[in-house]
Design an enzyme around this catalytic site. Structure first.
Site, mmCIF file in Angstrom:
data_model
loop_
_atom_site.group_PDB
_atom_site.id
_atom_site.type_symbol
_atom_site.label_atom_id
_atom_site.label_comp_id
_atom_site.label_asym_id
_atom_site.label_seq_id
_atom_site.Cartn_x
_atom_site.Cartn_y
_atom_site.Cartn_z
ATOM 1 C CG MET A 1 -8.483 3.210 7.435
ATOM 2 S SD MET A 1 -6.297 2.885 6.595
ATOM 3 C CE MET A 1 -5.492 1.782 8.490
ATOM 4 C CG ASP B 1 -0.537 9.922 2.695
ATOM 5 O OD1 ASP B 1 -0.113 9.592 1.566
ATOM 6 O OD2 ASP B 1 -0.459 9.016 3.908
ATOM 7 N N PRO C 1 -3.486 14.191 13.297
ATOM 8 C CG PRO C 1 -5.166 14.565 14.295
ATOM 9 C CD PRO C 1 -3.480 14.874 14.119
ATOM 10 N N GLY D 1 -0.653 11.712 7.339
ATOM 11 C CA GLY D 1 -1.374 11.825 8.323
ATOM 12 C C GLY D 1 -1.126 11.284 9.284
ATOM 13 N N GLY D 2 -1.991 11.857 10.761
ATOM 14 C CA GLY D 2 -1.451 10.912 11.976
ATOM 15 C C GLY D 2 0.136 10.494 12.023
ATOM 16 C CG ASP D 3 2.715 7.408 14.386
ATOM 17 O OD1 ASP D 3 4.014 8.558 15.218
ATOM 18 O OD2 ASP D 3 3.270 6.387 14.294
ATOM 19 C CE LYS E 1 -1.849 4.724 -0.433
ATOM 20 N NZ LYS E 1 -0.644 3.212 0.369
#
Length: 505
Positions: A174, A38, A15, A91-93, A60
């Site tokens: 988001m 990313d 994260p 990012g993250g999973d 993005k």
């Protein structure tokens, strides 16, 4: 499958906190020939990659795309045909609203082998770092993760009527720009306006900020706090536990910002110490280490009475030359080994070598008397035998220590590496930092080389300057600094404690 192509690994970076990447994920980053990454990937992770690794940014942000998803898919296929190991760092999973499934399917359709390394999702870790467990006995028996945008990056049609269970924690990703719409939708569907809510911005990073309220007022509170994306929204009674369970935003250096000029691409241990206490740390590389190759003979190594290592770089580059000479540690024979600093001694252990002597103080004024006492104790005072010492060091290191050593022994200086200047850039300059930490004189000379004395005087009004030792302090004073905090012990840990004393106590 295309047997001539390489393999693509879809890797979850976690994260935001680089320490939350998985062991397998980090191993692949270190192995990768190309990394496609990313905006949400921790940038510190890239510094673990090989020097010749190709980096491609495809981030993005707020509908501004470097590449469209379809173009990213095509890029992965292209790079798999160029490289043996390609890492798609997300990012993250990978599969939690990360579009990893689309990328995997595209790779498979085009005959490219791929693997998946799951990452820790911000849905869970982000809430935890804000002191909010997503489940808790008596409060929440389940949680739901919802995206506020669909595959076309438009606001989704959220089924608020299905989100009325008070025992279910709701997590929206988001959705910062839709906080008001989400809160209103839940209230209209029947959720109590008094339901606790939290918005967490830049979760798990040193820039994390958390805004807490209730559905009725969370939009106003977020606007007042001026939170920025990326952000996540947590709704449910578990938000009440934040006061009991928050730990991340209570750290000693929370809210402090530091700049650390460094030598080499790898993350510095000093930055890790600062981040562990909640500080935001910006590292800027102002120099690179380049080994100087040389070959040694077994006979000349056998004639050395003592090797003096003053840095980890000196150890690594000297041993590289030993191995290049088709020799190994046995060639050092019965020579004694002196290491300046505990970390230098630890690096020697990587080669199966134990330091016989590690002085208490590292600057030359105290070091030379200690070395002289050790040599007299170890080799005696035979007037017919001058102790032979080899001193592996940097080509551009000063001669102060060498000049002192020749007074007490037969010292041979070996230039085994060079600290080379490199181009660097600070987009926002030196403003906004609570402190700048210098770990060597060359960092000070390079960072402030084109800065006027008057500019440094102005900088000192808002930013504290820290030096690891006398040489760094002298370089800063030569540049125009009038007040420099010098570490009482010339180590990263000593410099870190100097920051704590100045910034906290």
């Amino acid at each position: 499958m295309n047997d001539m192509a390489g393999k693509v690994y879809l890797v979850g970076a976690g994260p935001g906190d680089p320490g939350l990447v998985t062991v397998k994920g980090l191993e692949l980053i270190q192995k990768a020939d190309c990394i496609v990454y990313d905006r949400l990937s921790a940038p510190e992770l890239l510094s673990y990659a090989k020097e010749d690794c190709e980096f491609i940014y495809v981030g993005k942000a707020d509908r501004h795309h470097t590449l469209l998803q379809e173009e990213i898919n095509e890029l992965l296929v292209t790079k798999a045909k160029e490289h043996a190991c390609v890492v798609r760092l997300k990012g993250g999973d990978v599969y939690v609203f990360g579009r990893g499934g689309e990328e995997g399917a595209y790779l498979r359709d085009h005959g490219i082998k791929f693997g998946v390394v799951p990452g820790i999702s911000s849905a869970i870790a982000g809430a935890a770092y804000a002191g909010i467990p997503v489940t808790h006995r008596g409060l929440a028996t389940s949680f739901r993760v919802i995206t506020a945008h669909n595959r076309l990056d438009q606001t989704t049609d959220m089924d608020f009527a299905s989100m009325l269970d008070e025992k279910e924690t709701l997590i929206f990703l988001m959705g910062l720009s839709k906080v008001g719409e989400i809160a209103e939708g839940l209230i209209q569907a029947g959720r109590s306006p008094m339901t606790p809510a939290a918005v967490i911005s830049h979760a798990t990073t040193s820039e994390q900020r958390t805004c807490v309220g209730i559905l009725q007022d969370i939009e106003r509170r977020v606007a007042d706090a001026v939170l920025t994306s990326p952000a996540m929204i947590v709704i449910g009674d578990v938000v009440r536990l934040r006061e009991q369970l928050q730990f991340f935003e209570n750290q000693l250096l929370w809210g402090k910002r530091y700049l650390v000029p460094k030598i080499g691409r790898k993350p510095s241990r000093l930055a890790a110490l600062l981040r562990a206490q909640g500080a935001f740390v910006q590292e800027v590389t102002v120099g690179e280490i380049a080994g100087i190759h040389a070959l040694y003979g077994a006979a000349e190594l056998a004639d050395v009475d003592m090797f003096l290592f003053t840095s980890q770089n000196g150890v690594d580059c000297f041993m590289d030359n030993v191995f290049a000479s088709k020799l190994d540690v046995r060639a050092l024979g019965n020579a004694k080994i002196a290491a300046i600093g505990s970390k230098t001694a630890e690096r020697l252990k990587n080669y199966g070598l134990r330091a016989d002597f590690v002085p208490d103080q590292y600057h030359s004024d105290a070091l030379v008397p200690q070395l002289k006492e050790y040599m007299q104790y170890t080799f005696g005072n035979d007037p017919f035998h001058s102790v032979s010492v080899w001193y592996p060091t940097a080509k551009n290191a000063d001669d102060i220590l060498m000049d002192d050593l020749v007074e007490i022994c037969q010292c041979g200086r070996l230039n085994v590496y060079e600290n080379k200047a490199c181009t660097w850039n600070l987009q926002d300059g030196f403003s906004g930092y609570d402190g700048i930490l210098f770990t060597c004189a060359s960092s000070a000379e390079r960072l402030f080389g084109d800065v006027s004395r008057q500019e440094i005087k102005e900088l000192e009004k808002s930013t504290r300057l820290y030096a690891i030792g006398p040489k760094s302090r002298e370089a800063l004073e030569k540049a125009g600094a009038s007040y420099v905090v010098e570490a009482s012990k010339n180590t990263y840990e000593g410099l870190f404690h100097a920051v704590l004393e100045e910034g906290v106590l």
